[in-house]
Enzyme design. Structure first.
Site, PDB file in Angstrom:
ATOM      1  N   THR A  79      97.275 -51.182 -30.984  1.00 14.81           N
ATOM      2  CA  THR A  79      97.660 -52.407 -31.697  1.00 14.81           C
ATOM      3  C   THR A  79      99.063 -52.829 -31.242  1.00 14.81           C
ATOM      4  O   THR A  79      99.696 -52.147 -30.436  1.00 14.81           O
ATOM      5  CB  THR A  79      97.636 -52.170 -33.218  1.00 14.81           C
ATOM      6  OG1 THR A  79      98.435 -51.005 -33.498  1.00 14.81           O
ATOM      7  CG2 THR A  79      96.211 -51.925 -33.711  1.00 14.81           C
ATOM      8  N   HIS A 135      99.183 -44.548 -47.150  1.00 18.16           N
ATOM      9  CA  HIS A 135      99.066 -43.788 -45.908  1.00 18.16           C
ATOM     10  C   HIS A 135      99.992 -42.579 -45.961  1.00 18.16           C
ATOM     11  O   HIS A 135     100.884 -42.500 -46.809  1.00 18.16           O
ATOM     12  CB  HIS A 135      99.444 -44.655 -44.696  1.00 18.16           C
ATOM     13  CG  HIS A 135      98.357 -45.605 -44.280  1.00 18.16           C
ATOM     14  ND1 HIS A 135      98.237 -46.862 -44.818  1.00 18.16           N
ATOM     15  CD2 HIS A 135      97.344 -45.473 -43.387  1.00 18.16           C
ATOM     16  CE1 HIS A 135      97.194 -47.470 -44.277  1.00 18.16           C
ATOM     17  NE2 HIS A 135      96.633 -46.659 -43.408  1.00 18.16           N
ATOM     18  N   LYS A 139     103.536 -42.374 -41.173  1.00 15.38           N
ATOM     19  CA  LYS A 139     103.212 -43.705 -40.659  1.00 15.38           C
ATOM     20  C   LYS A 139     104.486 -44.539 -40.601  1.00 15.38           C
ATOM     21  O   LYS A 139     105.227 -44.644 -41.573  1.00 15.38           O
ATOM     22  CB  LYS A 139     102.153 -44.391 -41.545  1.00 15.38           C
ATOM     23  CG  LYS A 139     101.687 -45.726 -40.967  1.00 15.38           C
ATOM     24  CD  LYS A 139     100.459 -46.257 -41.694  1.00 15.38           C
ATOM     25  CE  LYS A 139     100.064 -47.624 -41.216  1.00 15.38           C
ATOM     26  NZ  LYS A 139      99.623 -47.674 -39.812  1.00 15.38           N
ATOM     27  N   GLY A 145      98.431 -52.579 -40.540  1.00 11.38           N
ATOM     28  CA  GLY A 145      97.728 -53.690 -39.887  1.00 11.38           C
ATOM     29  C   GLY A 145      96.450 -54.045 -40.637  1.00 11.38           C
ATOM     30  O   GLY A 145      96.081 -55.222 -40.731  1.00 11.38           O
ATOM     31  N   THR A 146      95.791 -53.031 -41.191  1.00 10.82           N
ATOM     32  CA  THR A 146      94.541 -53.272 -41.920  1.00 10.82           C
ATOM     33  C   THR A 146      94.807 -54.055 -43.205  1.00 10.82           C
ATOM     34  O   THR A 146      94.042 -54.960 -43.566  1.00 10.82           O
ATOM     35  CB  THR A 146      93.855 -51.918 -42.216  1.00 10.82           C
ATOM     36  OG1 THR A 146      93.632 -51.258 -40.969  1.00 10.82           O
ATOM     37  CG2 THR A 146      92.534 -52.098 -42.936  1.00 10.82           C
TER      38      THR A 146
HETATM   39  N1  LIG Z   1      91.922 -49.762 -33.499  1.00 10.62           N
HETATM   40  C1  LIG Z   1      91.833 -48.702 -34.284  1.00 10.62           C
HETATM   41  O1  LIG Z   1      90.813 -48.461 -34.959  1.00 10.62           O
HETATM   42  C2  LIG Z   1      92.993 -47.736 -34.337  1.00 10.62           C
HETATM   43  C3  LIG Z   1      92.924 -46.539 -35.055  1.00 10.62           C
HETATM   44  C4  LIG Z   1      94.004 -45.648 -34.990  1.00 10.62           C
HETATM   45  C5  LIG Z   1      95.125 -45.972 -34.224  1.00 10.62           C
HETATM   46  N2  LIG Z   1      95.154 -47.158 -33.556  1.00 10.62           N
HETATM   47  C6  LIG Z   1      96.263 -47.513 -32.660  1.00 10.62           C
HETATM   48  O2  LIG Z   1      96.115 -46.733 -31.486  1.00 10.62           O
HETATM   49  C7  LIG Z   1      97.401 -46.466 -30.913  1.00 10.62           C
HETATM   50  C8  LIG Z   1      97.565 -44.952 -30.757  1.00 10.62           C
HETATM   51  O3  LIG Z   1      97.616 -44.366 -32.030  1.00 10.62           O
HETATM   52  P1  LIG Z   1      97.827 -42.779 -32.225  1.00 10.62           P
HETATM   53  O4  LIG Z   1      97.991 -42.554 -33.685  1.00 10.62           O
HETATM   54  O5  LIG Z   1      96.760 -42.044 -31.482  1.00 10.62           O
HETATM   55  O6  LIG Z   1      99.231 -42.606 -31.467  1.00 10.62           O
HETATM   56  P2  LIG Z   1      99.906 -41.303 -30.849  1.00 10.62           P
HETATM   57  O7  LIG Z   1      99.385 -40.076 -31.498  1.00 10.62           O
HETATM   58  O8  LIG Z   1     101.370 -41.563 -30.829  1.00 10.62           O
HETATM   59  O9  LIG Z   1      99.367 -41.304 -29.314  1.00 10.62           O
HETATM   60  C9  LIG Z   1      99.761 -42.238 -28.331  1.00 10.62           C
HETATM   61  C10 LIG Z   1      99.433 -41.628 -26.977  1.00 10.62           C
HETATM   62  O10 LIG Z   1      99.615 -42.629 -25.956  1.00 10.62           O
HETATM   63  C11 LIG Z   1      99.991 -41.933 -24.791  1.00 10.62           C
HETATM   64  N3  LIG Z   1     100.550 -42.867 -23.801  1.00 10.62           N
HETATM   65  C12 LIG Z   1     101.692 -43.612 -23.856  1.00 10.62           C
HETATM   66  N4  LIG Z   1     101.815 -44.350 -22.735  1.00 10.62           N
HETATM   67  C13 LIG Z   1     100.735 -44.074 -21.948  1.00 10.62           C
HETATM   68  C14 LIG Z   1     100.275 -44.531 -20.681  1.00 10.62           C
HETATM   69  N5  LIG Z   1     100.983 -45.412 -19.935  1.00 10.62           N
HETATM   70  N6  LIG Z   1      99.112 -44.034 -20.181  1.00 10.62           N
HETATM   71  C15 LIG Z   1      98.393 -43.131 -20.869  1.00 10.62           C
HETATM   72  N7  LIG Z   1      98.774 -42.666 -22.091  1.00 10.62           N
HETATM   73  C16 LIG Z   1      99.930 -43.139 -22.615  1.00 10.62           C
HETATM   74  C17 LIG Z   1     100.978 -40.906 -25.291  1.00 10.62           C
HETATM   75  O11 LIG Z   1     101.044 -39.884 -24.306  1.00 10.62           O
HETATM   76  P3  LIG Z   1     102.105 -38.663 -24.372  1.00 10.62           P
HETATM   77  O12 LIG Z   1     101.541 -37.740 -25.398  1.00 10.62           O
HETATM   78  O13 LIG Z   1     102.047 -38.108 -23.009  1.00 10.62           O
HETATM   79  O14 LIG Z   1     103.437 -39.304 -24.749  1.00 10.62           O
HETATM   80  C18 LIG Z   1     100.289 -40.438 -26.585  1.00 10.62           C
HETATM   81  O15 LIG Z   1      99.409 -39.354 -26.345  1.00 10.62           O
HETATM   82  C19 LIG Z   1      98.407 -47.144 -31.869  1.00 10.62           C
HETATM   83  O16 LIG Z   1      98.706 -48.429 -31.376  1.00 10.62           O
HETATM   84  C20 LIG Z   1      97.654 -47.227 -33.183  1.00 10.62           C
HETATM   85  O17 LIG Z   1      98.099 -48.310 -34.002  1.00 10.62           O
HETATM   86  C21 LIG Z   1      94.122 -48.032 -33.596  1.00 10.62           C
END
Ligand SMILES: NC(=O)c1ccc[n+]([C@@H]2O[C@H](COP(=O)([O-])OP(=O)(O)OC[C@H]3O[C@@H](n4cnc5c(N)ncnc54)[C@H](OP(=O)(O)O)[C@@H]3O)[C@@H](O)[C@H]2O)c1
Length: 226
Positions: A79, A135, A139, A145-146
């Site tokens: 997001t 949450h 967070k 966002g939801t």
């Molecule tokens: N649409 C939905 O249903 C939904 C649901 C949940 C979350 N989200 C969204 O999804 C995103 C991730 O959430 P999260 O909770 O999983 O975050 P998170 O635990 O912080 O994970 C983010 C990951 O992105 C990786 N990353 C950063 N830059 C990258 C790149 N250039 N190439 C490949 N990997 C990269 C990081 O890698 P490193 O570990 O190596 O730093 C980390 O593992 C957020 O924007 C969140 O709002 C959406």
């Protein structure tokens, strides 16, 4: 399918697990493997059917642009980039690839939005309304966002902008509640996530749905067909 997952954080690692359980081959890249989308060239993606992105608002646009250039179908769960939606839609449509995104890939949340949209009729019958979201304490953003999406849905359906109250407590995965109150009764519409699994399953099923399709899709228009 051969899926390349970008991001192995809280959500990405679960998406990889669900995709493998559903019989897909899954490769995963983290930030160090893919600075400024350098791992997303046409040559490196030759064997990949679909790329799924659960990274960061900072990384996602480079990733999208690289996948579009390489003409790869893409599902984006990350997001925080929606100010660029019109430009990305144009890029995708000009390239002839398939692209699907969602702020929330949970089928349950999308059903909850439908129920809330119907319940918004109460606001035209002298009910007052409020939105509550809860949450975990880690967070970073508030409101969620939801909750903002729910607020917009209610506004579009009723013309009324409801106030959002946010709580950060313990390890709550995500609870959203619409409360409609009148002197005669109270209506509660609530979604309570038990884990991130709903997001992961929705994202993988969206990738399966997108296979062989071209065009720019929002999950809210596609989830009923999964
Ligand atoms: N649409 C939905 O249903 C939904 C649901 C949940 C979350 N989200 C969204 O999804 C995103 C991730 O959430 P999260 O909770 O999983 O975050 P998170 O635990 O912080 O994970 C983010 C990951 O992105 C990786 N990353 C950063 N830059 C990258 C790149 N250039 N190439 C490949 N990997 C990269 C990081 O890698 P490193 O570990 O190596 O730093 C980390 O593992 C957020 O924007 C969140 O709002 C959406």
């Amino acid at each position: 399918m051969n899926i390349l997952l970008l991001g192995r954080g809280k959500t990405g690692s679960l998406v990889a697990e669900v995709a493998r359980q559903r019989g897909h081959q899954v490769g995963v890249l983290c930030a160090a493997d893919n600075p400024r989308a350098s791992a997303l060239t046409a040559a490196k993606l030759a064997e990949v059917d679909t790329v799924i992105d659960f990274t960061t608002p900072h990384a996602v646009l480079d990733n999208i642009e690289a996948c579009v250039r390489a003409r790869k179908n893409m599902v984006v769960g990350t997001t925080g980039w929606y100010g660029e939606l019109p430009r990305i839609r144009q890029l995708v449509e000009a390239s002839g690839t398939g692209f699907l995104y969602a702020a929330n890939f949970s089928v349950g949340v999308n059903l909850f939005f439908d129920v809330a949209r119907a319940a918004a009729a109460a606001l035209r019958h002298r009910y007052s309304g409020q939105i509550f979201e809860r949450h975990h304490v880690h967070k970073k953003d508030a409101p969620s966002g939801t909750a903002v999406a729910l607020q917009r849905i209610i506004h579009d359906a009723s013309g009324t902008e409801l106030e959002i109250t946010s709580f950060r407590e313990g390890d709550v995965v995500g609870m959203h509640e619409l409360v409609l109150d009148s002197p005669a009764d109270t209506i509660y519409v609530c979604h309570d996530a038990k884990s991130r699994r709903g997001f992961a399953e929705g994202a993988v099923r969206a990738a399966e749905w997108l296979a062989g399709k071209k065009g720019f899709f929002d999950f809210k228009d596609a989830w009923r067909e999964l």
